[in-house]
Design an enzyme around this catalytic site. Structure first.
Site, PDB file in Angstrom:
ATOM      1  N   SER A 138       0.811  -1.218   0.000  1.00 56.58           N
ATOM      2  CA  SER A 138       0.000   0.000   0.000  1.00 56.58           C
ATOM      3  C   SER A 138       0.846   1.272   0.000  1.00 56.58           C
ATOM      4  O   SER A 138       0.363   2.341  -0.400  1.00 56.58           O
ATOM      5  CB  SER A 138      -0.944   0.007   1.204  1.00 56.58           C
ATOM      6  OG  SER A 138      -0.222  -0.191   2.406  1.00 56.58           O
ATOM      7  N   ASP A 385      -3.113   6.185  11.808  1.00 55.12           N
ATOM      8  CA  ASP A 385      -2.259   5.624  10.754  1.00 55.12           C
ATOM      9  C   ASP A 385      -1.015   6.497  10.632  1.00 55.12           C
ATOM     10  O   ASP A 385      -1.051   7.584  10.049  1.00 55.12           O
ATOM     11  CB  ASP A 385      -3.018   5.579   9.431  1.00 55.12           C
ATOM     12  CG  ASP A 385      -2.188   5.012   8.283  1.00 55.12           C
ATOM     13  OD1 ASP A 385      -0.983   4.755   8.485  1.00 55.12           O
ATOM     14  OD2 ASP A 385      -2.738   4.844   7.180  1.00 55.12           O
ATOM     15  N   HIS A 388       1.194   5.320   6.414  1.00 52.17           N
ATOM     16  CA  HIS A 388       0.952   5.874   5.081  1.00 52.17           C
ATOM     17  C   HIS A 388       1.084   7.390   5.115  1.00 52.17           C
ATOM     18  O   HIS A 388       1.341   7.979   6.163  1.00 52.17           O
ATOM     19  CB  HIS A 388      -0.429   5.440   4.588  1.00 52.17           C
ATOM     20  CG  HIS A 388      -0.571   3.953   4.509  1.00 52.17           C
ATOM     21  ND1 HIS A 388      -1.126   3.204   5.527  1.00 52.17           N
ATOM     22  CD2 HIS A 388      -0.214   3.079   3.539  1.00 52.17           C
ATOM     23  CE1 HIS A 388      -1.106   1.920   5.189  1.00 52.17           C
ATOM     24  NE2 HIS A 388      -0.553   1.814   3.988  1.00 52.17           N
TER      25      HIS A 388
END
Length: 417
Positions: A138, A385, A388
């Site tokens: 990702s 998160d 990312h």
């Protein structure tokens, strides 16, 4: 008797003359030696003070990865989140409530040169009739979304909506007959995590010597950009010899992450060596993308993370505790090995420059398939998160660096970047 004396006398004269000549030569040699020694000592002083013409020495190497972040709210961001029709909810931080936008206005400035500004039209001219493919997890998708947003922001017409087919997302620029694709393969080799949607499994099982299922989708690419780090960090993983369907397959739990990673990259390297067209395909491997889950690294309290961070880390030579140097060394050794085998591959070490950017993660401002619940939003220490990156943001700089390498066509010049 007299003639014998003449012979002896003559011999003595010759011998004397030879000694005399030898003596003269020895004196000359000693004189020249002292002169040259003294001259060389003075020469060092003279050369040290002598100005060197700029064009008399090779152009210094430009290290795009060594520099600092400079606040620039005039020319950055390079595009707007809401104007990118390809933006995904994983990285759309403003859409999901982030108010602070300062993270979008930082420009990476190398110490010894300027980072070329991304030029989508120049890039697509270079890529006319070609296929670019991002392969990985990702974070690689994070970079791919950044790339397609950068291209769309240039106003290029005839952009088709991405087509998702299995693990592959295809983005076509019809005007240039070019595609910029993403392929989901977080471990590079085959695994039970290969479904691009349903890959959250507790026990990761890896066919450590099997890559063909994925790699056959990469073989026709002109430029391949790989990444694979984060998914290898589990303390325990199961290695599989044989197929998932086989009754006599061998399963073995392995805790040595470095050994597992090394074995997978060997499988990957061997496939590239024997399957890639060396005259056609350029290869890149992105280094570890640094997380910011431990705020004690930058002087904050225990249990805190990237949540509510709004400024980069300013401490020079900062290095986060979550960056696994040994894994990076294994990846770099694999790339160096492929270079020695004659493949055109570059290791793009974006770890250190990204490590300063604790402010640029989505935190709780995202949706990954499903939105965070109210309870999760109230517990950012557990659910933020910090892996990312928000877009626009740090991956745009990765793509600026990639752009610089792609535009630099000459093999001889590539190593000087």
């Amino acid at each position: 008797m007299a003639s014998a004396e003449k012979v002896v006398h003559k011999s003595w004269v010759v011998l004397y003359n030879l000694h005399y000549i030898f003596g003269i030569l020895l004196l000359v040699f000693l004189f020249m030696s002292f002169y040259l020694i003294g001259d060389s000592n003075n020469a060092g002083k003279i050369l040290a003070n002598k100005p060197i013409r700029k064009n008399s020495s090779p152009k210094p190497k430009c290290n795009l990865f060594s520099g600092s972040w400079v606040f620039d709210n005039v020319s950055y961001p390079l595009y707007k989140e809401q104007q990118c029709s390809f933006m995904t909810d994983d990285f759309a931080c403003h859409k999901f409530g982030r108010k602070n936008s300062k993270f979008q206005h930082w420009r990476w400035q190398p110490h010894d040169c300027d980072l070329p500004r991304f030029n989508a039209k120049a890039l697509l001219e270079k890529l006319k009739g070609k296929r670019v493919l991002f392969v990985g997890d990702s974070l690689n998708k994070n970079q791919w979304v950044s790339m397609v947003c950068l291209i769309e922001s240039s106003g290029i017409p005839s952009l088709k909506p991405p087509i998702w087919k299995g693990n592959l997302i295809t983005f076509e620029v019809k005007e240039y007959n070019a595609t910029i694709d993403f392929y989901w393969s977080p471990l590079l080799v085959e695994s039970n995590c290969d479904d691009p949607v349903k890959h959250r499994v507790r026990d990761r099982i890896i066919r450590i010597e099997a890559i063909e299922k994925h790699a056959r989708n990469w073989i026709d690419a002109d430029i391949l950009i790989f990444d694979s780090f984060t998914w290898w960090l589990e303390s325990q993983m199961t290695l599989l010899w044989g197929s998932f369907e086989s009754s006599d397959a061998i399963y073995k739990k392995v805790g040595m992450k470095l050994r597992r990673y090394e074995m997978a990259l060997r499988t990957w390297s061997d496939w590239l060596e024997f399957q890639i067209d060396r005259k056609r395909t350029r290869l890149f491997f992105m280094s570890l993308s640094p997380p910011h889950r431990n705020a004690t690294d930058w002087g904050m309290g225990n249990g805190q993370n990237c949540y509510n961070e709004t400024e980069p880390i300013s401490r020079k030579q900062y290095w986060g505790s979550e960056n696994d140097v040994k894994m990076m060394e294994i990846a770099e050794e694999a790339v160096n090995g492929l270079q020695k085998r004659g493949l055109d591959i570059q290791y793009l070490n974006i770890t250190h420059l990204s490590d300063y950017r604790k402010d640029a993660h989505p935190s709780i401002y995202k949706r990954n398939w499903v939105a965070l619940t109210k309870e999760e939003l109230l517990n950012p220490r557990s659910y933020a998160d910090c892996v990312h990156w928000c877009l626009p943001g740090v991956p745009d700089v990765w793509n600026q660096i990639l752009f610089a390498y792609i535009m630099n066509s000459s093999r001889e010049n590539r190593v000087k970047l």
